[in-house]
Design a protein around this motif. Structure first.
Motif, PDB file in Angstrom:
ATOM      1  N   PRO A 200       0.787  -1.231   0.000  1.00 25.67           N
ATOM      2  CA  PRO A 200       0.000   0.000   0.000  1.00 25.67           C
ATOM      3  C   PRO A 200       0.817   1.279   0.000  1.00 25.67           C
ATOM      4  O   PRO A 200       0.388   2.296  -0.543  1.00 25.67           O
ATOM      5  N   LEU A 201       2.008   1.245   0.611  1.00 23.83           N
ATOM      6  CA  LEU A 201       2.831   2.454   0.599  1.00 23.83           C
ATOM      7  C   LEU A 201       3.305   2.773  -0.814  1.00 23.83           C
ATOM      8  O   LEU A 201       3.331   3.932  -1.232  1.00 23.83           O
ATOM      9  N   ALA A 202       3.673   1.756  -1.560  1.00 24.69           N
ATOM     10  CA  ALA A 202       4.091   1.960  -2.942  1.00 24.69           C
ATOM     11  C   ALA A 202       2.927   2.465  -3.782  1.00 24.69           C
ATOM     12  O   ALA A 202       3.078   3.380  -4.598  1.00 24.69           O
ATOM     13  N   ALA A 203       1.744   1.878  -3.593  1.00 22.27           N
ATOM     14  CA  ALA A 203       0.561   2.326  -4.332  1.00 22.27           C
ATOM     15  C   ALA A 203       0.260   3.787  -4.023  1.00 22.27           C
ATOM     16  O   ALA A 203      -0.056   4.580  -4.920  1.00 22.27           O
ATOM     17  N   ARG A 204       0.367   4.134  -2.760  1.00 17.47           N
ATOM     18  CA  ARG A 204       0.093   5.522  -2.361  1.00 17.47           C
ATOM     19  C   ARG A 204       1.084   6.492  -2.992  1.00 17.47           C
ATOM     20  O   ARG A 204       0.711   7.566  -3.470  1.00 17.47           O
ATOM     21  N   GLN A 205       2.363   6.115  -2.996  1.00 14.67           N
ATOM     22  CA  GLN A 205       3.376   6.983  -3.583  1.00 14.67           C
ATOM     23  C   GLN A 205       3.212   7.102  -5.093  1.00 14.67           C
ATOM     24  O   GLN A 205       3.403   8.174  -5.666  1.00 14.67           O
ATOM     25  N   ILE A 206       2.857   6.014  -5.750  1.00 16.92           N
ATOM     26  CA  ILE A 206       2.623   6.060  -7.197  1.00 16.92           C
ATOM     27  C   ILE A 206       1.497   7.049  -7.511  1.00 16.92           C
ATOM     28  O   ILE A 206       1.633   7.917  -8.385  1.00 16.92           O
TER      29      ILE A 206
END
Length: 256
Positions: A200-206
């Motif tokens: 989820p952190l990667a998705a949020r940053q993307i």
């Protein structure tokens, strides 16, 4: 009857449904309040990693409630501060998928464009018909539409008010995918479930970098991308993901 219904159909996935079938899900004040509240709550819920936004088989949302604004003046419209009710959707840090059947017109088209991915049924129609009642889009229709499809396609839609089919929307880049009408919601939920299984952190940053970079000069946008890329190396999910890849196993992401 609740005009906005929130469900949890799958792990990590929230489903937000507009529920005004008698008015083709027209976006009156109550619906907008309900959407704002739902997205505010879901943005804070650590159990939710992806959100599907939908209406019903006849309409995603057929526009604003004309009866609620026909006799309003400029000051009254300003004091309604409707833009504040759109903000929780636009600012939602989690991936949002619009599942569109039937009409997505006016405010409904603008609402769909607040999403990150749009899954459209073959019978869906998109349009900004505001000019036909003497006004213009006021919730991002002139801006998001132009960024999505380019000036010339956007001007055709905005200045004629004519709706376009799902296939036309797909050809001009307004939707992500077109599927049979009966498969729209299932396709969106399956996609949301896939995204919910990602870190989820990667998705949020993307999402953050794509949206912020869209209006920035290329060099500034690339800098945002580099910083977000580097930041993720301090996450437990990055370590888990790469170790799982090396060890040939399925990763278990925790959002930390």
């Amino acid at each position: 009857m609740e005009v906005v219904v929130v469900e949890r159909p799958r792990e990590g996935v929230a489903l937000v449904r507009i529920n005004r079938p008698e008015a083709r899900n027209a976006l009156n004040g109550e619906v907008r309040q309900g959407l704002a509240g739902a997205f505010t709550d879901l943005a804070r819920d650590p159990e939710v990693r992806a959100i599907v936004l939908t209406g019903n088989e006849e309409a995603f949302a057929a526009g604003a409630d004309i009866k609620a604004m026909a006799e309003a003046g400029a000051v009254e419209m300003m004091l309604r501060e409707a833009h504040r009710l759109w903000a929780p959707i636009a600012a939602c840090p989690k991936p949002v998928i619009a599942a569109v059947n039937g009409y997505a017109l006016g405010g409904g088209c603008e609402l769909a464009m607040h999403a990150d991915i749009i899954i459209a049924g073959e019978g869906a129609q998109f349009g900004q018909p505001e000019i036909r009642v003497g006004i213009m889009p006021g919730a991002g229709g002139t801006q998001r539409l132009t960024r999505a499809v380019g000036k010339f396609k956007a001007m055709m839609m905005l200045l004629t008010g004519k709706p376009i089919s799902a296939r036309e929307a797909d050809a001009m880049g307004l939707v992500s995918s077109v599927v049979p009408d009966g498969e729209v919601l299932e396709t969106a939920l399956t996609l949301a479930e896939t995204i919910a299984g990602m870190p989820p952190l990667a998705a949020r940053q993307i999402k953050e970098v794509v949206l912020a970079g869209a209006d920035a000069p290329l060099e500034a946008a690339l800098m945002l991308e580099r910083k977000a890329f580097q930041l993720l190396f301090d996450s437990e999910d990055q370590k888990e993901g790469m170790r799982a890849f090396i060890e040939k196993r399925r990763p278990a992401y925790q959002g930390r």
